[in-house]
Design a protein around this motif. Structure first.
Motif, PDB file in Angstrom:
ATOM      1  N   SER A 293       0.976  -1.277   0.083  1.00  0.00           N
ATOM      2  CA  SER A 293       0.102  -0.044  -0.109  1.00  0.00           C
ATOM      3  C   SER A 293       0.939   1.239   0.049  1.00  0.00           C
ATOM      4  CB  SER A 293      -0.952   0.032   1.281  1.00  0.00           C
ATOM      5  OG  SER A 293      -0.356   0.144   2.184  1.00  0.00           O
ATOM      6  N   LEU A 294       0.286   2.483  -0.270  1.00  0.00           N
ATOM      7  CA  LEU A 294       0.857   3.637   0.056  1.00  0.00           C
ATOM      8  C   LEU A 294       0.788   4.364   1.270  1.00  0.00           C
ATOM      9  CD1 LEU A 294      -0.177   4.667  -3.641  1.00  0.00           C
ATOM     10  CD2 LEU A 294       2.020   4.025  -3.097  1.00  0.00           C
ATOM     11  N   ALA A 295       1.769   5.003   1.738  1.00  0.00           N
ATOM     12  CA  ALA A 295       1.683   5.977   2.817  1.00  0.00           C
ATOM     13  C   ALA A 295       0.698   7.076   2.613  1.00  0.00           C
ATOM     14  CB  ALA A 295       3.201   6.218   3.319  1.00  0.00           C
ATOM     15  N   ILE A 296      -0.096   7.560   3.399  1.00  0.00           N
ATOM     16  CA  ILE A 296      -0.922   8.728   3.073  1.00  0.00           C
ATOM     17  C   ILE A 296      -1.158   9.715   4.214  1.00  0.00           C
ATOM     18  CG2 ILE A 296      -2.780   7.575   3.929  1.00  0.00           C
ATOM     19  CD1 ILE A 296      -4.695   8.856   1.601  1.00  0.00           C
ATOM     20  N   THR A 297      -1.503  10.770   4.015  1.00  0.00           N
ATOM     21  CA  THR A 297      -1.678  11.984   4.859  1.00  0.00           C
ATOM     22  C   THR A 297      -2.717  12.676   4.259  1.00  0.00           C
ATOM     23  OG1 THR A 297      -1.103  13.722   6.415  1.00  0.00           O
ATOM     24  CG2 THR A 297       0.004  13.536   4.148  1.00  0.00           C
ATOM     25  N   ASP A 298      -3.887  12.907   5.135  1.00  0.00           N
ATOM     26  CA  ASP A 298      -5.106  13.543   4.491  1.00  0.00           C
ATOM     27  C   ASP A 298      -4.971  14.859   5.102  1.00  0.00           C
ATOM     28  OD1 ASP A 298      -6.074  11.341   3.273  1.00  0.00           O
ATOM     29  OD2 ASP A 298      -7.181  10.492   5.210  1.00  0.00           O
ATOM     30  N   VAL A 299      -4.928  16.148   4.247  1.00  0.00           N
ATOM     31  CA  VAL A 299      -4.823  17.497   4.836  1.00  0.00           C
ATOM     32  C   VAL A 299      -6.021  18.389   4.268  1.00  0.00           C
ATOM     33  CG1 VAL A 299      -2.344  17.549   5.082  1.00  0.00           C
ATOM     34  CG2 VAL A 299      -3.176  18.270   3.174  1.00  0.00           C
ATOM     35  N   GLU A 300      -6.496  19.257   4.915  1.00  0.00           N
ATOM     36  CA  GLU A 300      -7.231  20.257   4.428  1.00  0.00           C
ATOM     37  C   GLU A 300      -6.412  21.783   4.382  1.00  0.00           C
ATOM     38  OE1 GLU A 300     -11.842  19.250   5.772  1.00  0.00           O
ATOM     39  OE2 GLU A 300     -10.661  20.446   7.119  1.00  0.00           O
ATOM     40  N   VAL A 301      -6.484  22.804   3.410  1.00  0.00           N
ATOM     41  CA  VAL A 301      -5.979  23.830   3.765  1.00  0.00           C
ATOM     42  C   VAL A 301      -7.258  24.761   3.482  1.00  0.00           C
ATOM     43  CG1 VAL A 301      -5.752  24.071   0.943  1.00  0.00           C
ATOM     44  CG2 VAL A 301      -4.684  25.643   2.499  1.00  0.00           C
ATOM     45  N   HIS A 302      -7.055  25.824   4.369  1.00  0.00           N
ATOM     46  CA  HIS A 302      -8.262  26.749   4.711  1.00  0.00           C
ATOM     47  C   HIS A 302      -7.624  28.185   4.281  1.00  0.00           C
ATOM     48  CE1 HIS A 302     -10.730  24.143   6.642  1.00  0.00           C
ATOM     49  NE2 HIS A 302      -9.682  23.604   7.232  1.00  0.00           N
ATOM     50  N   TYR A 303      -8.207  28.985   3.474  1.00  0.00           N
ATOM     51  CA  TYR A 303      -7.787  30.292   3.201  1.00  0.00           C
ATOM     52  C   TYR A 303      -8.915  31.528   3.497  1.00  0.00           C
ATOM     53  CZ  TYR A 303      -4.381  28.056   0.002  1.00  0.00           C
ATOM     54  OH  TYR A 303      -3.279  27.649  -0.508  1.00  0.00           O
TER      55      TYR A 303
ATOM     56  N   HIS B  71       6.729  12.321   3.652  1.00  0.00           N
ATOM     57  CA  HIS B  71       7.362  13.828   4.444  1.00  0.00           C
ATOM     58  C   HIS B  71       7.872  14.660   3.476  1.00  0.00           C
ATOM     59  CE1 HIS B  71       8.732  16.041   7.364  1.00  0.00           C
ATOM     60  NE2 HIS B  71      10.076  16.311   6.927  1.00  0.00           N
ATOM     61  N   ARG B  72       8.574  14.450   2.643  1.00  0.00           N
ATOM     62  CA  ARG B  72       9.312  14.982   1.389  1.00  0.00           C
ATOM     63  C   ARG B  72       8.065  15.774   0.727  1.00  0.00           C
ATOM     64  NH1 ARG B  72      13.054  11.015   1.424  1.00  0.00           N
ATOM     65  NH2 ARG B  72      12.204   9.870  -0.601  1.00  0.00           N
ATOM     66  N   LEU B  73       7.011  14.900   0.347  1.00  0.00           N
ATOM     67  CA  LEU B  73       6.076  15.305  -0.634  1.00  0.00           C
ATOM     68  C   LEU B  73       5.141  16.372  -0.015  1.00  0.00           C
ATOM     69  CD1 LEU B  73       4.130  15.174  -3.226  1.00  0.00           C
ATOM     70  CD2 LEU B  73       3.050  13.198  -2.012  1.00  0.00           C
ATOM     71  N   GLU B  74       5.006  16.018   1.609  1.00  0.00           N
ATOM     72  CA  GLU B  74       4.188  17.096   2.201  1.00  0.00           C
ATOM     73  C   GLU B  74       4.631  18.376   2.375  1.00  0.00           C
ATOM     74  OE1 GLU B  74       1.868  17.341   6.532  1.00  0.00           O
ATOM     75  OE2 GLU B  74       3.319  15.387   6.156  1.00  0.00           O
ATOM     76  N   GLU B  75       6.224  18.489   2.447  1.00  0.00           N
ATOM     77  CA  GLU B  75       6.939  19.694   2.405  1.00  0.00           C
ATOM     78  C   GLU B  75       6.657  20.382   1.138  1.00  0.00           C
ATOM     79  OE1 GLU B  75      10.860  18.612   3.135  1.00  0.00           O
ATOM     80  OE2 GLU B  75      10.736  19.150   5.565  1.00  0.00           O
TER      81      GLU B  75
ATOM     82  N   HIS C 200      -3.477  31.631   5.636  1.00  0.00           N
ATOM     83  CA  HIS C 200      -3.859  30.076   5.260  1.00  0.00           C
ATOM     84  C   HIS C 200      -3.342  29.274   6.604  1.00  0.00           C
ATOM     85  CE1 HIS C 200       0.304  29.516   4.318  1.00  0.00           C
ATOM     86  NE2 HIS C 200      -0.276  28.064   3.837  1.00  0.00           N
ATOM     87  N   GLU C 201      -4.320  28.041   6.524  1.00  0.00           N
ATOM     88  CA  GLU C 201      -4.042  27.265   7.671  1.00  0.00           C
ATOM     89  C   GLU C 201      -4.022  25.807   6.892  1.00  0.00           C
ATOM     90  OE1 GLU C 201      -5.781  25.914  11.872  1.00  0.00           O
ATOM     91  OE2 GLU C 201      -7.060  26.921  10.604  1.00  0.00           O
ATOM     92  N   VAL C 202      -3.173  24.953   7.356  1.00  0.00           N
ATOM     93  CA  VAL C 202      -3.175  23.737   6.904  1.00  0.00           C
ATOM     94  C   VAL C 202      -3.377  22.738   8.047  1.00  0.00           C
ATOM     95  CG1 VAL C 202      -1.766  21.613   5.836  1.00  0.00           C
ATOM     96  CG2 VAL C 202      -1.445  24.086   5.037  1.00  0.00           C
ATOM     97  N   VAL C 203      -4.377  21.804   8.202  1.00  0.00           N
ATOM     98  CA  VAL C 203      -4.912  21.038   8.956  1.00  0.00           C
ATOM     99  C   VAL C 203      -4.836  19.483   8.702  1.00  0.00           C
ATOM    100  CG1 VAL C 203      -6.950  20.407  10.576  1.00  0.00           C
ATOM    101  CG2 VAL C 203      -6.361  22.845   9.894  1.00  0.00           C
ATOM    102  N   LYS C 204      -4.105  18.670   9.472  1.00  0.00           N
ATOM    103  CA  LYS C 204      -4.329  17.324   9.233  1.00  0.00           C
ATOM    104  C   LYS C 204      -5.782  16.616   9.625  1.00  0.00           C
ATOM    105  CE  LYS C 204       0.558  16.309   9.599  1.00  0.00           C
ATOM    106  NZ  LYS C 204       0.599  15.696   8.203  1.00  0.00           N
TER     107      LYS C 204
END
Length: 395
Positions: A164-174, A248-252, A269-273
């Motif tokens: 499988s792939l590692a994953i992180t779900d994020v929301e960005v709010h402007y 981690h590199r992709l997230e940056e 803006h705010e980024v929320v996991k």
């Protein structure tokens, strides 16, 4: 002796077949989403409680998580049961099959648990699709004494050491500034433009992403009416990669795209996991080989190890379990035509005769894998030593 145990578990699965298929269909008929799976969790837990399992509900501070245990052996097996569904398409990932197969394996092993020196435990894990139920349960100690863990997941194909792939779900709010879109647009700060710029930046970045990295996303809030400059907007993105380090590199990199949207428009803006980070699956090789033998003996046809390397099964919080202790997450094939997981046609297939067979075969393959592990002196020692070392290290 192992043959006798396998004959016993086969008889048990046959005896409980109607109840297990009924459980699968009942969960399928009433899909519930993350952390709201009250009926589904109760259906699994109630069946096991009625068959003599000691059930603890609401474990790890999660209302729809539970454990159901039988036996007192030092070798603790954790059978993960998932039961959450997806919005709109219901059980299009077949978690009803997963829950019923794990319950079936537990019932099959119940009568031989004492002879095998086992504690058989079903771990009811909510919120796999989003929310990371297993990650939270790991962090809160539910798996601390578990020697090894397994589950089986329906799919269009059969894979034993599924990746499988590692994953992180994020929301960005402007956040910008509203204004009249015609009379005074120059006084507004357009948060919708910020999302557009971020999406363009991500689209351009895709050409240069590392192999295995991918990004998908949707706008969840784009404004209210067209004659008001949008002051608040939001989007949600899934970031995936082959492993946690690449993720981690992709997230940056993606965070810089989010920042670009804010800088270009003057928004904040705010980024929320949204969920805990899911690790990639790292299946235990010995358990995978034992499961492969069981699947083949049952007349199933897993992909070869070489073919498995070419397959990806999306992302799962079971990856975190496989990084913490010996565990496997094989897939079991159902007849679904051209459909794949997360399509409505796959949801339909997950209540078919093929899916019913997957429940019973999956339960038996998990039970036989457990028997092989419990009756191998070398593997038993390996699994118990790891738990003892972990407990000692924690102390």
């Amino acid at each position: 002796m192992g043959t006798d145990f396998k004959m016993s578990t086969r008889s048990a699965v046959e005896r409980y077949s109607d109840a297990l298929i009924g459980l699968s269909h009942s969960i399928h008929a009433e899909p519930e989403q993350a952390f709201s799976e009250h009926r589904s969790a109760a259906k699994v837990a109630d069946l096991l409680a009625a068959e003599g399992f000691e059930v603890e509900r609401g474990v790890a501070g999660l209302d729809t998580a539970f454990t159901a245990s039988f036996g007192s052996g030092e070798l603790v097996l954790g059978l993960c049961a998932e039961y959450d569904a997806l919005p709109e398409v219901g059980h299009a990932c077949g978690h009803n099959v997963i829950a019923a197969a794990s319950a079936g394996a537990a019932l099959a092993l119940r009568d031989v648990a004492d002879e095998l020196g086992l504690t058989v435990r079903v771990v009811g894990t909510p919120a796999e699709e989003v929310g990371g139920g297993k990650v939270l349960m790991l962090e809160r100690g539910v798996f601390d004494d578990v020697a090894f863990s397994m589950m089986v997941h329906p799919a269009p194909y059969e894979a034993v050491a599924a990746r499988s792939l590692a994953i992180t779900d994020v929301e960005v709010h402007y956040t910008g500034k509203p204004s009249h879109a015609a009379a005074a647009p120059h006084l507004g700060v357009n948060a919708a433009d910020a999302i557009t710029i971020a999406q363009v930046a991500i689209g351009l970045a895709r050409q240069h992403l590392e192999p295995g990295q991918m990004v998908s996303g949707i706008v969840t809030r784009g404004g209210t009416v067209p004659n008001v400059v949008p002051a608040r907007t939001s989007a949600m993105f899934d970031l995936r990669a082959d492993d946690l380090e690449s993720l981690h590199r992709l997230e940056e990199r993606i965070n810089r795209c989010f920042t670009a949207g804010a800088l270009a428009t003057g928004c904040t803006h705010e980024v929320v996991k949204v969920s805990p980070v899911y690790a990639e699956l790292t299946p235990d090789p010995w358990l995978a080989d034992a499961y492969r033998r069981a699947a083949v003996e049952l007349g199933r046809h897993p992909l070869s190890p070489e073919e498995e390397l070419q397959q990806k099964i999306g992302s799962t919080d079971m990856g975190n379990v496989t990084r913490a202790l010996p565990a496997i997450h094989p897939t079991i094939a159902i007849d679904c035509g051209d459909a794949v997981n997360h399509q409505i046609e796959f949801a339909t297939a997950c209540a078919s005769a093929s899916a019913d067979r997957a429940v019973l075969d999956g339960a038996l393959a998990l039970a036989w894998t457990t028997i092989d592990a419990a009756t191998s002196a070398e593997q038993r020692t390996r699994l118990l030593t790891r738990v003892a070392d972990q407990v000692g290290g924690a102390r």
